[in-house]
Design a protein around this motif. Structure first.
Motif, PDB file in Angstrom:
ATOM      1  N   LYS A   1       3.206   1.795-123.529  1.00  7.54           N
ATOM      2  CA  LYS A   1       2.427   2.910-124.063  1.00  7.54           C
ATOM      3  C   LYS A   1       0.958   2.785-123.688  1.00  7.54           C
ATOM      4  O   LYS A   1       0.338   1.750-123.950  1.00  7.54           O
ATOM      5  CB  LYS A   1       2.567   2.966-125.584  1.00  7.54           C
ATOM      6  CG  LYS A   1       1.827   4.149-126.208  1.00  7.54           C
ATOM      7  CD  LYS A   1       2.030   4.201-127.708  1.00  7.54           C
ATOM      8  CE  LYS A   1       1.266   5.371-128.323  1.00  7.54           C
ATOM      9  NZ  LYS A   1       1.467   5.456-129.786  1.00  7.54           N
ATOM     10  N   PRO A   2       0.392   3.817-123.032  1.00  7.49           N
ATOM     11  CA  PRO A   2      -1.035   3.754-122.667  1.00  7.49           C
ATOM     12  C   PRO A   2      -1.916   3.741-123.903  1.00  7.49           C
ATOM     13  O   PRO A   2      -1.562   4.283-124.954  1.00  7.49           O
ATOM     14  CB  PRO A   2      -1.245   5.044-121.852  1.00  7.49           C
ATOM     15  CG  PRO A   2       0.132   5.494-121.456  1.00  7.49           C
ATOM     16  CD  PRO A   2       1.037   5.048-122.558  1.00  7.49           C
ATOM     17  N   GLY A   3      -3.094   3.137-123.751  1.00  9.95           N
ATOM     18  CA  GLY A   3      -4.037   3.066-124.853  1.00  9.95           C
ATOM     19  C   GLY A   3      -4.778   4.382-125.071  1.00  9.95           C
ATOM     20  O   GLY A   3      -4.792   5.267-124.210  1.00  9.95           O
ATOM     21  N   ILE A   4      -5.426   4.495-126.218  1.00 13.80           N
ATOM     22  CA  ILE A   4      -6.143   5.724-126.564  1.00 13.80           C
ATOM     23  C   ILE A   4      -7.252   6.016-125.569  1.00 13.80           C
ATOM     24  O   ILE A   4      -7.482   7.170-125.165  1.00 13.80           O
ATOM     25  CB  ILE A   4      -6.709   5.614-127.994  1.00 13.80           C
ATOM     26  CG1 ILE A   4      -5.570   5.529-129.011  1.00 13.80           C
ATOM     27  CG2 ILE A   4      -7.622   6.801-128.306  1.00 13.80           C
ATOM     28  CD1 ILE A   4      -6.034   5.311-130.443  1.00 13.80           C
ATOM     29  N   THR A   5      -7.958   4.989-125.121  1.00 11.24           N
ATOM     30  CA  THR A   5      -9.054   5.191-124.161  1.00 11.24           C
ATOM     31  C   THR A   5      -8.525   5.772-122.852  1.00 11.24           C
ATOM     32  O   THR A   5      -9.120   6.701-122.283  1.00 11.24           O
ATOM     33  CB  THR A   5      -9.777   3.858-123.886  1.00 11.24           C
ATOM     34  OG1 THR A   5     -10.288   3.337-125.108  1.00 11.24           O
ATOM     35  CG2 THR A   5     -10.923   4.073-122.900  1.00 11.24           C
ATOM     36  N   TYR A   6      -7.415   5.255-122.380  1.00 11.85           N
ATOM     37  CA  TYR A   6      -6.820   5.764-121.144  1.00 11.85           C
ATOM     38  C   TYR A   6      -6.395   7.223-121.306  1.00 11.85           C
ATOM     39  O   TYR A   6      -6.643   8.054-120.434  1.00 11.85           O
ATOM     40  CB  TYR A   6      -5.613   4.911-120.758  1.00 11.85           C
ATOM     41  CG  TYR A   6      -4.927   5.353-119.482  1.00 11.85           C
ATOM     42  CD1 TYR A   6      -5.420   4.971-118.233  1.00 11.85           C
ATOM     43  CD2 TYR A   6      -3.794   6.145-119.527  1.00 11.85           C
ATOM     44  CE1 TYR A   6      -4.794   5.375-117.058  1.00 11.85           C
ATOM     45  CE2 TYR A   6      -3.161   6.559-118.364  1.00 11.85           C
ATOM     46  CZ  TYR A   6      -3.662   6.166-117.128  1.00 11.85           C
ATOM     47  OH  TYR A   6      -3.033   6.580-115.966  1.00 11.85           O
ATOM     48  N   LEU A   7      -5.776   7.550-122.429  1.00 12.42           N
ATOM     49  CA  LEU A   7      -5.252   8.902-122.640  1.00 12.42           C
ATOM     50  C   LEU A   7      -6.360   9.938-122.807  1.00 12.42           C
ATOM     51  O   LEU A   7      -6.090  11.140-122.698  1.00 12.42           O
ATOM     52  CB  LEU A   7      -4.341   8.923-123.866  1.00 12.42           C
ATOM     53  CG  LEU A   7      -3.012   8.165-123.722  1.00 12.42           C
ATOM     54  CD1 LEU A   7      -2.263   8.162-125.044  1.00 12.42           C
ATOM     55  CD2 LEU A   7      -2.155   8.786-122.615  1.00 12.42           C
ATOM     56  N   ALA A   8      -7.588   9.498-123.032  1.00  8.08           N
ATOM     57  CA  ALA A   8      -8.684  10.443-123.203  1.00  8.08           C
ATOM     58  C   ALA A   8      -8.916  11.274-121.951  1.00  8.08           C
ATOM     59  O   ALA A   8      -9.466  12.378-122.018  1.00  8.08           O
ATOM     60  CB  ALA A   8      -9.964   9.696-123.576  1.00  8.08           C
ATOM     61  N   GLY A   9      -8.506  10.775-120.807  1.00  3.69           N
ATOM     62  CA  GLY A   9      -8.697  11.513-119.556  1.00  3.69           C
ATOM     63  C   GLY A   9      -7.565  12.454-119.212  1.00  3.69           C
ATOM     64  O   GLY A   9      -7.525  13.002-118.105  1.00  3.69           O
ATOM     65  N   TRP A  10      -6.642  12.667-120.168  1.00 10.90           N
ATOM     66  CA  TRP A  10      -5.466  13.494-119.909  1.00 10.90           C
ATOM     67  C   TRP A  10      -5.423  14.660-120.884  1.00 10.90           C
ATOM     68  O   TRP A  10      -5.970  14.603-121.975  1.00 10.90           O
ATOM     69  CB  TRP A  10      -4.195  12.661-120.055  1.00 10.90           C
ATOM     70  CG  TRP A  10      -4.104  11.526-119.069  1.00 10.90           C
ATOM     71  CD1 TRP A  10      -4.832  10.369-119.069  1.00 10.90           C
ATOM     72  CD2 TRP A  10      -3.257  11.453-117.931  1.00 10.90           C
ATOM     73  NE1 TRP A  10      -4.490   9.579-118.013  1.00 10.90           N
ATOM     74  CE2 TRP A  10      -3.510  10.214-117.294  1.00 10.90           C
ATOM     75  CE3 TRP A  10      -2.285  12.289-117.392  1.00 10.90           C
ATOM     76  CZ2 TRP A  10      -2.849   9.814-116.148  1.00 10.90           C
ATOM     77  CZ3 TRP A  10      -1.611  11.901-116.249  1.00 10.90           C
ATOM     78  CH2 TRP A  10      -1.896  10.673-115.635  1.00 10.90           C
ATOM     79  N   GLU A  11      -4.733  15.738-120.469  1.00  7.47           N
ATOM     80  CA  GLU A  11      -4.571  16.897-121.344  1.00  7.47           C
ATOM     81  C   GLU A  11      -3.106  17.316-121.374  1.00  7.47           C
ATOM     82  O   GLU A  11      -2.395  17.218-120.369  1.00  7.47           O
ATOM     83  CB  GLU A  11      -5.455  18.064-120.877  1.00  7.47           C
ATOM     84  CG  GLU A  11      -5.263  18.485-119.439  1.00  7.47           C
ATOM     85  CD  GLU A  11      -6.324  19.464-118.977  1.00  7.47           C
ATOM     86  OE1 GLU A  11      -7.191  19.823-119.793  1.00  7.47           O
ATOM     87  OE2 GLU A  11      -6.278  19.873-117.795  1.00  7.47           O
ATOM     88  N   GLU A  12      -2.673  17.764-122.547  1.00  2.99           N
ATOM     89  CA  GLU A  12      -1.271  18.131-122.712  1.00  2.99           C
ATOM     90  C   GLU A  12      -0.975  19.425-121.972  1.00  2.99           C
ATOM     91  O   GLU A  12      -1.769  20.367-121.981  1.00  2.99           O
ATOM     92  CB  GLU A  12      -0.929  18.266-124.194  1.00  2.99           C
ATOM     93  CG  GLU A  12       0.559  18.346-124.468  1.00  2.99           C
ATOM     94  CD  GLU A  12       0.906  17.963-125.902  1.00  2.99           C
ATOM     95  OE1 GLU A  12       2.047  18.251-126.311  1.00  2.99           O
ATOM     96  OE2 GLU A  12       0.043  17.381-126.590  1.00  2.99           O
ATOM     97  N   SER A  13       0.188  19.464-121.334  1.00  2.00           N
ATOM     98  CA  SER A  13       0.609  20.624-120.566  1.00  2.00           C
ATOM     99  C   SER A  13       1.711  21.356-121.320  1.00  2.00           C
ATOM    100  O   SER A  13       2.645  20.731-121.837  1.00  2.00           O
ATOM    101  CB  SER A  13       1.126  20.185-119.189  1.00  2.00           C
ATOM    102  OG  SER A  13       1.635  21.286-118.464  1.00  2.00           O
TER     103      SER A  13
END
Length: 242
Positions: free
Chosen positions: A14-26
Motif C-alpha cells: 500500500k502506497p503511503g499518504i505522501t505518495y498518493l498526494a500526487g494522484w487523483e481519483e478517476s
C-alpha cells in the motif's frame, strides 16, 4: 515497423499518504464492473500512462505500459525483480520504474507483473499461431514452446478480425487485431487497462467482476488455460494448432 505493447499491473504494498498526494481519483463508467466499488482507480496528475488501482479486498496495483520491437523486450518489461540468470546490461524497465517510484512489489512467489500484450497487424492470418502464442505468454523469441495450441475468442468488424488469446499459466493474455480504429481509439485508450483489471481480479479471486458479454467470454477463455481449472465451456472459444 510495428510495435508490441504490454500493459502491466503489479501488486504493490500500500502506497503511503505522501505518495498518493500526487494522484487523483478517476471516475469509472457505469457498468464497467459488476459492482461500483470493485476497483478504485487513480491517475498521476499529468501522466495518464501511470495508474494505481485498489480492489475491494484492499490490494493495490501499479499500472503502466511499455512498447517494444521484439517479444524479448516484452518478456523483460514485466519483470518485477532481476533474475539471477539475466545477462548483465539487460534493461528491466518495470524494475527501474518501481525503484524510481519507491514502490515495493508484493511478495507473491512470482517475479512478473500481470500483462496484457497487444499488436496491430495488417493481416492477422499472416501473424502465425506460434507468434500469437508467444505474445499471449509474453515469451521471448528464444523461449521454448510448451503447449502446442492457442485458445482464443474473436470478433470480425467490417472484415477486420480481432483476437483475444489466453496465456498458459503465465499471468498474461494478448489482443491481436487488424482493426486500426479499434486499436487506436478503443483498445489503447480504454480496453487494454480495463481488460487487464478484469484479468487481475479473475486471477486473484477466481471471479469475473463484470456482467457484460465480452468480459464473461474472456473469463471462460482464461479459465481454459489454467492447469487446475475444469470449470469452463469449450464451445465459447476457438482453438488453433501451432
Amino acid at each position: 515497423m510495428f510495435f508490441y505493447y504490454i500493459h502491466i499491473a503489479v501488486e504493490v504494498e500500500k502506497p503511503g499518504i505522501t505518495y498518493l498526494a500526487g494522484w487523483e481519483e478517476s471516475d469509472t463508467e457505469r457498468f464497467m464492473f459488476d459492482k461500483a466499488d470493485r476497483f478504485r482507480i487513480l491517475r498521476r496528475k499529468g501522466e495518464p500512462v501511470l495508474q494505481l488501482a485498489e480492489d475491494d479486498q484492499g490490494n493495490w496495483y501499479f499500472m503502466t505500459f511499455f512498447t517494444s520491437k521484439s517479444l524479448s523486450g516484452l518478456k523483460w518489461a514485466r519483470q518485477t525483480a532481476r533474475p539471477a540468470y539475466v545477462e548483465d546490461g539487460t534493461t528491466l524497465p518495470l524494475v527501474s520504474l518501481l525503484e524510481d517510484e519507491g514502490l515495493l512489489p508484493a511478495d507473491e512467489g512470482f517475479d512478473k507483473a500481470y500483462a496484457h500484450t497487444s499488436i496491430l497487424v495488417d493481416n492477422l492470418h499472416g501473424f502465425s499461431a506460434e507468434k500469437q502464442a508467444g505474445l499471449a505468454n509474453a515469451d521471448g523469441e528464444d523461449d521454448p514452446t510448451v503447449v502446442g495450441n492457442i485458445h482464443f475468442v474473436k470478433n470480425i468488424f467490417k472484415g477486420k478480425e480481432t483476437r483475444y488469446i489466453a496465456g498458459v499459466e503465465t499471468r498474461s493474455f494478448a489482443t491481436v487485431t487488424e482493426n486500426e480504429p479499434y486499436f487506436r481509439e478503443i483498445h489503447l485508450k480504454t480496453n487494454a487497462f480495463l481488460y487487464l483489471l478484469y484479468f487481475v481480479y479473475f486471477q486473484e479471486y477466481n471471479q469475473l467482476p463484470s456482467k457484460q458479454m465480452v468480459p464473461r467470454l474472456l473469463g471462460n477463455l482464461w479459465a481454459s488455460k489454467q492447469a487446475l481449472n475444469t470449470g469452463w465451456n469449450p464451445t465459447l472459444f476457438e482453438t488453433e494448432q501451432l
